[in-house]
Write an enzyme that holds these catalytic residues in place. Structure first.
Site, PDB file in Angstrom:
ATOM      1  N   PRO A  49      17.153 -97.553  24.281  1.00 44.21           N
ATOM      2  CA  PRO A  49      16.061 -97.148  25.173  1.00 44.21           C
ATOM      3  C   PRO A  49      15.275 -95.967  24.598  1.00 44.21           C
ATOM      4  CG  PRO A  49      18.158 -96.301  25.976  1.00 44.21           C
ATOM      5  CD  PRO A  49      18.463 -97.151  24.773  1.00 44.21           C
ATOM      6  N   ASP A  88      15.044 -94.614  28.601  1.00 40.32           N
ATOM      7  CA  ASP A  88      15.913 -93.446  28.679  1.00 40.32           C
ATOM      8  C   ASP A  88      15.150 -92.391  29.467  1.00 40.32           C
ATOM      9  OD1 ASP A  88      17.988 -91.736  28.234  1.00 40.32           O
ATOM     10  OD2 ASP A  88      17.327 -91.154  26.237  1.00 40.32           O
ATOM     11  N   TRP A 586      23.378 -88.683  26.253  1.00 42.20           N
ATOM     12  CA  TRP A 586      23.818 -89.680  25.282  1.00 42.20           C
ATOM     13  C   TRP A 586      24.825 -90.638  25.893  1.00 42.20           C
ATOM     14  CZ3 TRP A 586      21.090 -90.835  21.384  1.00 42.20           C
ATOM     15  CH2 TRP A 586      20.337 -89.856  20.719  1.00 42.20           C
ATOM     16  N   GLN A 622      20.113 -91.904  14.557  1.00 41.42           N
ATOM     17  CA  GLN A 622      20.952 -92.279  15.703  1.00 41.42           C
ATOM     18  C   GLN A 622      22.416 -92.477  15.324  1.00 41.42           C
ATOM     19  OE1 GLN A 622      20.088 -92.301  18.759  1.00 41.42           O
ATOM     20  NE2 GLN A 622      17.914 -91.970  18.427  1.00 41.42           N
ATOM     21  N   TRP A 626      23.079 -92.602  19.296  1.00 37.76           N
ATOM     22  CA  TRP A 626      23.322 -93.840  20.030  1.00 37.76           C
ATOM     23  C   TRP A 626      24.384 -94.715  19.368  1.00 37.76           C
ATOM     24  CZ3 TRP A 626      20.877 -99.129  20.033  1.00 37.76           C
ATOM     25  CH2 TRP A 626      21.052 -99.754  21.265  1.00 37.76           C
ATOM     26  N   LYS A 659       7.325 -85.250   6.082  1.00 38.67           N
ATOM     27  CA  LYS A 659       7.596 -85.714   7.430  1.00 38.67           C
ATOM     28  C   LYS A 659       6.288 -85.754   8.217  1.00 38.67           C
ATOM     29  CE  LYS A 659      11.054 -84.469  10.810  1.00 38.67           C
ATOM     30  NZ  LYS A 659      12.048 -83.459  11.171  1.00 38.67           N
ATOM     31  N   LYS A 662       2.770 -83.722  14.348  1.00 32.83           N
ATOM     32  CA  LYS A 662       1.455 -83.385  14.893  1.00 32.83           C
ATOM     33  C   LYS A 662       0.956 -82.087  14.274  1.00 32.83           C
ATOM     34  CE  LYS A 662       2.281 -85.708  19.169  1.00 32.83           C
ATOM     35  NZ  LYS A 662       3.179 -85.479  20.295  1.00 32.83           N
TER      36      LYS A 662
END
Length: 1110
Positions: A49, A88, A586, A622, A626, A659, A662
């Site tokens: 999610p 999530d 988590w 993750q 996750w 990377k 913004k």
RNA sequence: AAUUAAGUAGUUCAGUUGGAAGAACACAAGUCUGAUAAACUUGGGGUCGCAGGUUCAAAUCCUGUCUUAAUCUCCA
């Protein structure tokens, strides 16, 4: 008239996107792609999610392309792939965002804003960008069921999570414990590591640091440290947080580190002292100049310079020797209630800083607490108002009353007091005067600060609930080995190592917006109940109401604050109150296999069918997120893996490899990219450019290249097909031309196509999308477009429908249709357009979309490796001839008489003979001549076959290479005729066979020659008058065709041609008039003296052509 | 500091038991074209991050090291 293939003005991938989206929507194609597949053949996929409180970025497209591609692939393999979306919705980032937007802090919750109102705000905020997410999902062609997502904040979801927590609780996996966590006294709250990782949190600060002198207690265990009765021996330990020194209860040394005892004077009190510190760090605290200085003189000097104190190394020890030695408490405000003030071993001790001896305050450091616990050392604590043990510094960050003259002083300036006096300095001064400080100085170091208050963080002991993950470690490791990881190293190494070094999972979060911990306790913590369902909660509430005379009911919303007011009751009538903690978010996402179906309260059967997952995919970040929580919960609660295969993709970086963020302004907007280049080009670029688990340097030019190259070529190939198929009315209604009756080149491309199907299927089955994409791309560009279609063009436009022409149509159709299917998982839009454009005319398959079709199966019987090899020869020989033409400045339109081909290997000639016509046509040469007896005609070169010889010759290899390198033409001929060679190396003989050499023909004297590995081609460049005339004829055809094209004649229009008379044209016009007329569809073709028309260059001469429709 | 991954042409990437370094894009010059913003040919471009080692032979195996990224822990 047969239905026409659709034709287009140009390739517009974004238009294709929109058409297909509309079509899928109208015809419920996604739903059909699931429903049409049997429930008995499922492929289980879990959607990790995303949190919808941020906008989707280009990197989200990466993970989603992977997910979508493999799900579509399995669908086309006939499997049922249900894809439930999820959101999530809990967690700190959302709370922080809400607080920021409302301009409040955590303390304001419950006062300035009700918890009720606050949670409502969170609920709205978290779903704020769902529209954008849904939009991206749709536009990029990610098929997932957005209409019925699981949402982690719903009561059903929470109830399932509670059920899992209860399972863990019943297995004894949940416990409450004390740990050291980052804590902000100014904000009065614990901080998660996530909060500490906010930009700017770690700052360089100058702190007062102290090297303390810890006086050793002389006893049996320490006697080896003393050289005489009166010696004052002390350990040196450095700290950047002197305010923790009153809480010191141990010193840690490294087991293998070397320590020295140094005889010297204390630089502040000038008392004689022996200090113990690490050998490596001696130079850091002592000036070499002062070594073995005059102790007597220094002692008797009236004015002492602390920088001149002499010292002498008198003994050395291993850290292991020092363990167990006792020392006197440094600052005795509070006495320990248990064992303390002992030297212990710590594996984290290094000699990169300080003294190699670490001051341990178990109340203020995670390592400190761990190592103290391991060694039975207690923390220094006082009793708080409730009589519970508490550190010497309270939650406001000030010393407790018991701390003598320090009582009430803040350890840092948390209240922004103008007259704040630094406690560290006060402690340093006190230690100096008491002969307990060896060094005091300012030191700049990096220290974390609270992101909100900008004040330094303390590491502070807090109560927390834990999952005893360490207890299931072995099983987690074992089951992890059954999971297919892509790449394997992530599973074996990164994840495997992480499992090996597992810590217990800290579940507690003291926040508001999350799943409440379903544990109720009495005040002493001696009785507790863990609730696993709403029904159970109902019963317990009824019981409590009855026992305690209350009137409660189950709250409509299971979040705080409603759940907090529920009071339960122990069996013996004692009041139980909920533990206020929330659980780590988590845990929410790790519970999705169960909670997405509201298991076990509903959908039992559905859950059984959908657990564990066959496939999941997310970013490599993750791994400990996750991927771990899924695995941990699966193993602990259900003794099962939660997923059988997992693809972890790398990051999407900008084209410089930085990377995307913004702040840098280098983030790529996925909507703009899709809008400009199309979803397919973007998806294909991502899958084909580098393996998904490598970081992708995202370059828009690369996306455009994919668009132009792959999709442009495919589009052109289709357009070509459609143009002529429409003219000839080809609709595949005729019987298949048997493969045996089709020409060599058809069988070749069909053979390659079937090899391709086999390999792509294997790649996708193995979760290797990059390899699959590159193979498809190479087939389309190199083989289908650039060889098959180019060589077969004539078959499509020449003459009436014949078996050969039909074979060409059927072959090309099959290739396009198959390619559409193979690429459909990765490029769902264009492939469907292509498939539909083909299939809607022929109706060969009953599917309205390629995504309802099945992946083609490989027909092994049509794969002919010999055929593939000889076509490879044809391509390479053609290239060689073309390169020779270039060298000799002979354009391809100029026919040549013959090509000479030395035959080195008997099978070679028959292979080449089979593709002879193709080559001759391609390079415009009349005939082949093979040279079998090459000696004397062809110059050859020879080199040793390193692979076979190296193994046998070993270290003689260099000499062999030298000998063979010196062979002349005669030597080479001898090797060939004798079928080998006897090598004599300093009297040692070696029998070499023909296999041990690599012989190539390098030159044919008097001929123009080119090489490509073992292939050698010579070209006869003699031009006869007839060849010249034919060349001119072809030039004329070319000019007239160009004029036809520029005049926009239809390809079927008949014309009349008049050409201005020039001498150089006469032979061509006489000999090849018929040929030219046939080529250009001319009813008449003649040279005339006067002509009005277009002026065209012919070999440097201006020639006028009059071309008109007849 | 640790763990993991990556480092090959200007760029993006291939290179599978070790056997004399490749493609595409870009650049330059040309060829072909009855589908082309296509293709083909030729050319320039490389200390395979660096240094050692093993081996007859290393981009490939080993050790060390540097750079980049991620993760996690710590910063006494």
């Amino acid at each position: 008239m047969a239905k026409q293939y659709k034709t287009y003005k140009k390739l517009d991938l974004t238009e294709v996107d929109q058409e297909m989206l509309k079509f899928w929507e109208e015809h419920q194609v996604f739903e059909k792609s699931v429903e049409e597949r049997s429930k008995d053949n499922p492929f289980v996929f879990y959607e990790g999610p995303p949190s919808a409180n941020g906008k989707p970025g280009i990197h989200h497209m990466m993970a989603r392309t992977i997910k979508d591609s493999f799900c579509r692939y399995r669908t086309m393999k006939g499997m049922r792939v249900e894809r439930k979306a999820g959101w999530d919705t809990h967690g700190l980032p959302i709370e922080l965002k809400v607080e920021k937007e409302l301009g409040i802090t955590k303390e304001d919750i419950g006062t300035k804003i009700s918890v009720d109102e606050y949670n409502k705000q969170c609920r709205e905020t978290v779903m704020r960008f769902t529209d954008q997410w849904n939009d991206l999902t749709t536009k990029m062609g990610y098929w997932v069921d957005l209409d019925d997502p699981y949402i982690t904040y719903t009561n059903e979801y929470i109830e399932s999570v509670w059920n899992i927590l209860q399972r863990l609780y019943n297995k004894g996996y949940l416990y409450k414990g004390y740990t050291i966590q980052p804590y902000s006294p100014a904000a009065g709250t614990g901080l998660s590591s996530h909060e500490l990782n906010q930009p700017g949190c770690y700052k360089d600060v100058k702190d007062t640091t102290v090297v303390g002198q810890f006086k050793i207690v002389k006893n049996e265990a320490s006697s080896f440290l003393f050289d005489n009765e009166d010696e004052d021996v002390r350990f040196l330990a450095w700290t950047t947080t002197p305010w923790t020194l009153p809480s010191n209860t141990a010193l840690a040394v490294g087991k293998k580190i070397n320590y020295l005892k140094v005889d010297t004077f204390n630089p502040y009190t000038f008392e004689r002292v022996s200090v113990v510190l690490a050998e490596d760090l001696l130079k850091k605290w002592f000036k070499a100049d002062n070594e073995n200085g005059d102790f007597e003189a220094f002692a008797s000097a009236e004015k002492k310079d602390r920088n001149k104190a002499p010292y002498k190394v008198v003994a050395n020890y291993k850290g292991a020797d020092l363990a167990g030695v006792d020392y006197e408490q440094l600052l005795d405000y509070v006495q320990p209630k248990g064992d303390a003030f002992r030297v212990i071993l710590g594996d984290f001790v290094t000699t990169s800083d300080g003294t190699g001896i670490v001051h341990i305050a178990p109340t203020f450091g995670a390592d400190d607490k761990r190592v103290a616990d391991q060694n039975g050392i207690v923390a220094l604590t006082v009793e708080d108002e409730q009589g519970n043990p508490a550190p010497l510094v309270d939650k406001q960050g000030k010393f407790v009353d018991e701390a003598g003259e320090l009582a009430g002083r803040y350890v840092k300036n948390y209240k922004d007091a103008a007259d704040y006096e630094n406690v560290d300095v006060a402690i340093a001064v006190k230690l100096k005067t008491e002969n307990k400080a060896f060094n005091v100085q300012k030191y700049e170091h990096n220290y974390p600060h609270c992101w909100r208050t900008d004040k330094p963080v303390l590491y502070y002991p807090l109560d927390s609930w834990f999952v005893r993950a360490t207890a299931a470690k072995e099983r987690m490791v074992e089951l992890n080995k059954t999971i297919k990881w892509k790449p394997a190293s992530t599973g074996e190494k990164r994840f495997g190592n992480w499992l090996e070094n597992l810590n217990d999972w800290n579940l507690s979060r003291s926040r508001y917006w999350g799943i409440p911990l379903p544990i109720w306790r009495n005040e002493e913590g001696t009785k507790e109940k863990c609730i696993g369902s709403i029904e159970e909660l109902e019963k317990e509430i009824a019981f409590a109401n009855e026992q305690l005379g209350l009137d409660q009911s189950v709250p409509k919303d299971l979040h705080r604050p409603y759940i907090d007011s529920v009071v339960l009751c122990s069996e013996d009538g004692e009041k139980l109150v909920r533990e206020l903690d929330l659980i780590d978010v988590w845990f929410d996402s790790g519970s999705m296999p169960y909670a997405q179906w509201h298991y076990p309260f509903e959908n039992q059967e559905k859950f059984q069918r959908n657990f564990p997952a066959d496939f999941i995919a997310e970013g490599v970040d993750q791994t400990r997120g996750w991927f771990y929580t899924l695995h941990a919960i699966g193993v602990m609660a259900f003794d099962s893996v939660a997923y059988k295969a997992v693809v972890s993709n790398g990051l999407v970086l900008d084209k410089q490899g930085r990377k995307m963020s913004k702040r840098w302004g280098n983030a790529v907007n996925p909507f703009e990219t899709i809008g400009k280049y199309g979803a397919d080009a973007t998806r294909w670029y991502m899958m084909s450019n580098s393996n998904p688990w490598d970081n992708l340097k995202f370059d828009l030019d690369g996306v455009d290249e994919v668009r132009k190259k792959l999709f442009g070529t495919l589009y052109n190939t289709y357009s070509f097909f459609a143009l002529y198929a429409n003219i000839d009315g080809f609709d595949y209604s005729q019987d298949e031309v048997p493969l045996a009756d089709r020409p060599e080149i058809d069988r070749w491309v069909i053979s390659l196509l079937n090899s391709l199907v086999k390999e792509v299927d294997a790649d996708l089955n193995d979760y290797e999308p990059t390899s699959a994409a590159r193979k498809i791309q190479s087939f389309v560009l190199d083989n289908l477009s650039n060889w098959y279609v180019r060589l077969c063009r004539r078959r499509f436009w020449k003459g009436e429908m014949s078996t050969d022409k039909l074979a060409a149509y059927q072959t090309l159709y099959t290739c396009l249709d198959t390619v559409a299917k193979l690429m459909a998982p990765i490029a769902p839009f264009f492939s469907d357009r292509l498939y539909k454009d083909l299939n809607e005319v022929t109706q060969k398959e009953p599917h309205m979309s390629v995504h309802l079709a099945f992946l083609p199966t490989t027909d092994e019987s049509v794969i002919d490796k010999d055929l593939e090899q000889r076509m490879d020869y044809a391509q390479r020989i053609s290239s060689l001839v073309l390169s020779l033409r270039k060298k000799e400045n002979l354009r391809v339109r100029q026919p040549l008489q013959r090509v000479l081909l030395p035959i080195l290997d008997p099978s070679f000639q028959s292979q080449v003979e089979a593709v002879k016509d193709l080559i001759l046509t391609e390079v415009n040469v009349k005939e082949f001549e093979y040279i079998t007896d090459t000696s004397g005609i062809v110059n050859k070169s020879i080199k040793p076959n390193f692979k076979t010889l190296g193994r046998r010759m070993g270290k003689h290899m260099k000499s062999v290479a030298k000998v063979v390198g010196g062979f002349n033409q005669e030597d080479i001929a001898n090797v060939e005729t004798n079928g080998g060679y006897t090598l004599d190396l300093d009297g040692e003989k070696f029998e070499l066979t023909l296999e041990d050499f690599v012989i190539t023909s390098s030159d044919i004297p008097g001929w123009s020659v080119a090489n490509d590995g073992p292939l050698t081609v010579a070209l006869d460049i003699t031009l006869t008058d007839e060849l010249k005339a034919e060349g001119t004829a072809r030039e004329l055809v070319n000019r007239i065709q160009n004029l036809r094209k520029s005049k926009d004649f239809n390809v079927t229009d008949r014309i009349r041609v008049e050409i201005e008379k020039h001498d150089m044209l006469v032979p061509a016009m006489e000999m090849f008039n018929e040929y030219i007329s046939a080529e250009v569809l001319a009813d008449s073709l003649q040279l005339v003296d006067e002509v009005q028309g277009d002026i065209v260059d012919m070999d440097g001469t201006d020639v006028t052509f009059a071309v008109s429709k007849s």
